[in-house]
Scaffold this active site. Structure first.
Site, PDB file in Angstrom:
ATOM      1  N   LYS A 155       0.816  -1.220   0.000  1.00  0.00           N
ATOM      2  CA  LYS A 155       0.000   0.000   0.000  1.00  0.00           C
ATOM      3  C   LYS A 155       0.852   1.274   0.000  1.00  0.00           C
ATOM      4  O   LYS A 155       0.440   2.308  -0.517  1.00  0.00           O
ATOM      5  CB  LYS A 155      -0.930   0.018   1.211  1.00  0.00           C
ATOM      6  CG  LYS A 155      -2.008  -1.050   1.184  1.00  0.00           C
ATOM      7  CD  LYS A 155      -3.099  -0.719   0.193  1.00  0.00           C
ATOM      8  CE  LYS A 155      -4.235  -1.730   0.223  1.00  0.00           C
ATOM      9  NZ  LYS A 155      -5.143  -1.574  -0.923  1.00  0.00           N
ATOM     10  N   GLU A 158      -9.679   6.681   2.707  1.00  0.00           N
ATOM     11  CA  GLU A 158     -10.524   5.696   3.376  1.00  0.00           C
ATOM     12  C   GLU A 158      -9.651   4.523   3.778  1.00  0.00           C
ATOM     13  O   GLU A 158      -8.586   4.317   3.209  1.00  0.00           O
ATOM     14  CB  GLU A 158     -11.625   5.213   2.427  1.00  0.00           C
ATOM     15  CG  GLU A 158     -11.230   4.077   1.470  1.00  0.00           C
ATOM     16  CD  GLU A 158     -10.175   4.462   0.434  1.00  0.00           C
ATOM     17  OE1 GLU A 158     -10.029   5.668   0.167  1.00  0.00           O
ATOM     18  OE2 GLU A 158      -9.496   3.552  -0.092  1.00  0.00           O
ATOM     19  N   SER A 205       1.655  -9.911  -0.704  1.00  0.00           N
ATOM     20  CA  SER A 205       1.383  -8.473  -0.678  1.00  0.00           C
ATOM     21  C   SER A 205       1.587  -7.807   0.671  1.00  0.00           C
ATOM     22  O   SER A 205       1.845  -6.614   0.755  1.00  0.00           O
ATOM     23  CB  SER A 205      -0.042  -8.211  -1.170  1.00  0.00           C
ATOM     24  OG  SER A 205      -0.954  -8.977  -0.404  1.00  0.00           O
TER      25      SER A 205
END
Lengths: 397, 257
Positions: A91, A113, A379
């Site tokens: 991210k 968000e 990930s």
């Protein structure tokens, strides 16, 4: 780098994507559409972005050949270690890129968000580093479920704004962040966390995450002599890690791209986030894509044990890749993913995020040859999931 | 195009009051009752919202009424069934307002044809982009004599306002501030913007909405346009006072008398 993934002038990939936003959002989206390509193509932007990815995030992340998994599955299994990034997942690639973009658009404030809190933590981190005000919208229910990440974001200086509407989870946090953006189009940049939302977000986020496949190519070439694997496997919620891992392999004539959705308790259990398995075309958060909805067009609250895959839609690029058969979308249940998480922890000494464990679990379902080169995108790391990993096993026993 | 919306704006140039309510709220079968009592009141036009789970342009009041309506079982199919007797109840102009996803699942052509069949005069779909309207809806709307009402905001550029005006039919919906429905903060501070739009001499008349909630704000915005739209305040009133004739006429009188 050349890509086959450019959207058309209205932001469509085939019939998917676009910018289905109310007029109140039109100026915000238009400002981004007009400027993003030009800004991120500048040398100045690229230099700063690449330097931060290298020295601050810790890129390139290793491409790790797993001897144990390779023996178990009788193939050549590599793990792309996005879990080793600063803040624990992919991210941060997008968060840094978008904060750098926001600064060049003279924005003073960032909103975002978050569901599980990973994108919120990454955004709060990038804002702390680069000196922008940060407000994170998070569903009231998720704030309860994800306390450690809420505390992390607060330590990093972010303000947490509880989303109290609708189902009080990720989709509502997204709605409320978008509404807040409506109220301040001039001073605020909204950082969406996945390849979802109105054009140009899917393209923007895909470009920032494409560093994952860019590195895989170089690393695989070094290790095997061929930059293209036979398979890339990644989990798919909104789809940012998957698109990052697929990006430079799309349409190369060799690599099979496999996106693994969260099947939850089973695709037909009513408790699932498997959008492609169940979804119909529609519009969510400003883009046309597959989503889980009622016959009347009401969006259905999904279920997955992993908060990061708990989203009722998928990015429009993934709908396009699916419909054009450029990628295959499959699903893995909660049980299968949890087992894969326990296995990797015990056998490999890596505790994966439950999201990433969905991709790992799919190895069991593949028919592999011993020469097949498979890259699984790991990930994120599982630190955030300790409570879930622990409680689930206790329930099982 | 010649429908009840056009006729209204031809005969009435000021102080037009349009009220919005969510179909299926407070109760599933309140739609016709509310329409009947509004018909008996001094309201000029009526907007019926068909609910959507994720209404991006709306504030908490309309989102909650939509959520309740969905829970009550409201669907677009059911709404059209209820509206079969619409034109035996009222001859006031009627607009359906809702989000594109619900329309897509119903079917684009089916939606517009159904509007025409039951006697709906216009639609407002806030998240439908202009290019999508032009490619998928414009012809359908024209053939079926259904007006498409477009929105403009304080941030909309002059060039785009002219473009939206040229494709809007019936009237233009002037969003009072850069905000979502039901926010009452800035409505009286936007007079520069209202004047700017007035001076542009658009081909469509305009109504001002978002944040209009009482007699004072209604009268303020009426100085700058043909009238106003009230939604959230009416829904709150229905929720607290019910859908009786007395309740509804009291609300309308509070605004208009």
């Amino acid at each position: 780098m050349k890509t086959t993934l450019q959207p058309d002038e209205n932001g469509f990939y085939g019939e998917f994507g676009g910018a289905f936003v109310p007029e109140m959002l039109y100026p915000n989206v238009l400002e981004l559409q007009k400027n993003y390509l030009q800004i991120i193509a500048t040398e100045d932007f690229q230099n700063e972005f690449k330097l931060l990815l290298k020295d601050y995030v810790g890129r390139p992340t290793p491409l790790y050949f797993s001897k144990n998994l390779s023996e178990q599955f009788q193939a050549q299994i590599y793990l792309k270690r996005e879990d080793l990034n600063h803040t624990g997942a992919h991210k941060i690639n997008n968060a840094i890129g978008q904060v750098l973009l926001a600064k060049r658009l003279n924005k003073k404030r960032i909103i975002a968000e978050t569901g599980a809190g990973q994108h919120g933590v990454a955004t709060a981190t990038a804002c702390a580093l680069l000196g922008l005000d940060c407000t994170i919208y998070m569903g009231e229910i998720d704030i309860e479920r994800q306390k450690p990440n809420v505390e992390r974001m607060r330590l990093l200086g972010a303000k947490i704004q509880p989303a109290t509407s609708g189902s009080k989870t990720l989709k509502d946090a997204t709605n409320e962040a978008i509404r807040a953006w409506i109220n301040d189009p001039v001073g605020t940049h909204y950082i969406i966390g996945s390849v979802v939302g109105p054009h140009p977000y899917p393209d923007l986020v895909a470009q920032f995450q494409s560093v994952i496949s860019e590195e895989i190519k170089i690393q695989l070439k070094e290790k095997t002599g061929d930059e293209n694997p036979d398979y890339v496997v990644a989990c798919l919620g909104g789809g940012s890690n998957a698109i990052g891992a697929f990006y430079h392999f799309i349409d190369n004539g060799k690599t099979q791209l496999i996106a693994v959705e969260a099947g939850g308790l089973g695709v037909h259990s009513g408790k699932t986030a498997a959008t492609i398995a169940l979804g119909k075309k529609g519009i969510i958060h400003g883009s046309k894509t597959y989503l889980i909805q009622t016959d009347d067009g009401q969006i259905v609250e999904p279920h997955s044990i992993s908060a990061g895959l708990d989203y009722p839609g998928i990015g429009p690029i993934h709908s396009y890749l699916h419909d054009t058969k450029k990628a295959e979308v499959v699903s893995i249940t909660d049980d299968e993913a949890m087992q894969a998480a326990y296995d990797l922890s015990r056998n490999e000494g890596i505790i994966p995020a439950i999201e990433s464990a969905h991709a790992l679990a799919y190895l069991h379902k593949m028919k592999l040859k011993t020469t097949d080169v498979v890259v699984v995108n790991l990930s994120g790391r599982g630190d955030k999931d300790l409570a879930t990993l622990q409680n689930y096993r206790n329930d099982e026993q | 195009m010649n429908n009840r919306i056009q006729s209204l704006f031809e005969t009435k140039k000021e102080n037009i009051l349009s009220l919005y309510f969510t179909a299926g709220f407070p109760n599933l079968n309140d739609t016709l009752t509310i329409l009947k009592h509004l018909d008996e009141s001094d309201v000029d036009m009526i907007e019926i919202g068909f609910p959507y789970s994720d209404p991006l342009a709306d504030g908490p009041v309309i989102q909650e009424s939509s959520g309740q309506a969905i829970e009550n079982g409201m669907t677009l199919n059911l709404l059209f069934e209820q509206l079969q007797s619409l034109r035996s109840i009222t001859q006031k102009p009627i607009i359906l307002m809702g989000y594109l996803n619900v329309v897509l699942q119903f079917g684009e052509a089916a939606f517009i044809e159904k509007c025409a069949q039951v006697g709906v005069d216009g639609i407002i779909i806030p998240d439908m982009p202009l290019h999508y309207y032009l490619s998928n809806f414009k012809e359908l709307c024209e053939v079926n004599q259904v007006s498409n009402v477009l929105l403009i905001t304080p941030e909309t550029s002059e060039e785009r306002i002219k473009q939206l005006d040229s494709y809007s039919s019936g009237f233009i919906y002037l969003v009072s501030s850069n905000s979502i429905t039901g926010s009452t903060n800035a409505i009286t501070f936007q007079t520069e913007y209202y004047k700017r739009i007035q001076n542009m001499k658009l081909q469509n008349p305009h109504l001002i909405g978002f944040g209009v909630h009482n007699k004072k704000t209604f009268e303020t915005v009426c100085e700058f346009g043909s009238g106003a739209i009230i939604g959230s305040a009416f829904i709150t009133h229905l929720n607290e006072n019910g859908v009786s004739k007395e309740s509804i006429s009291r609300f309308v009188n509070l605004i208009k008398l």
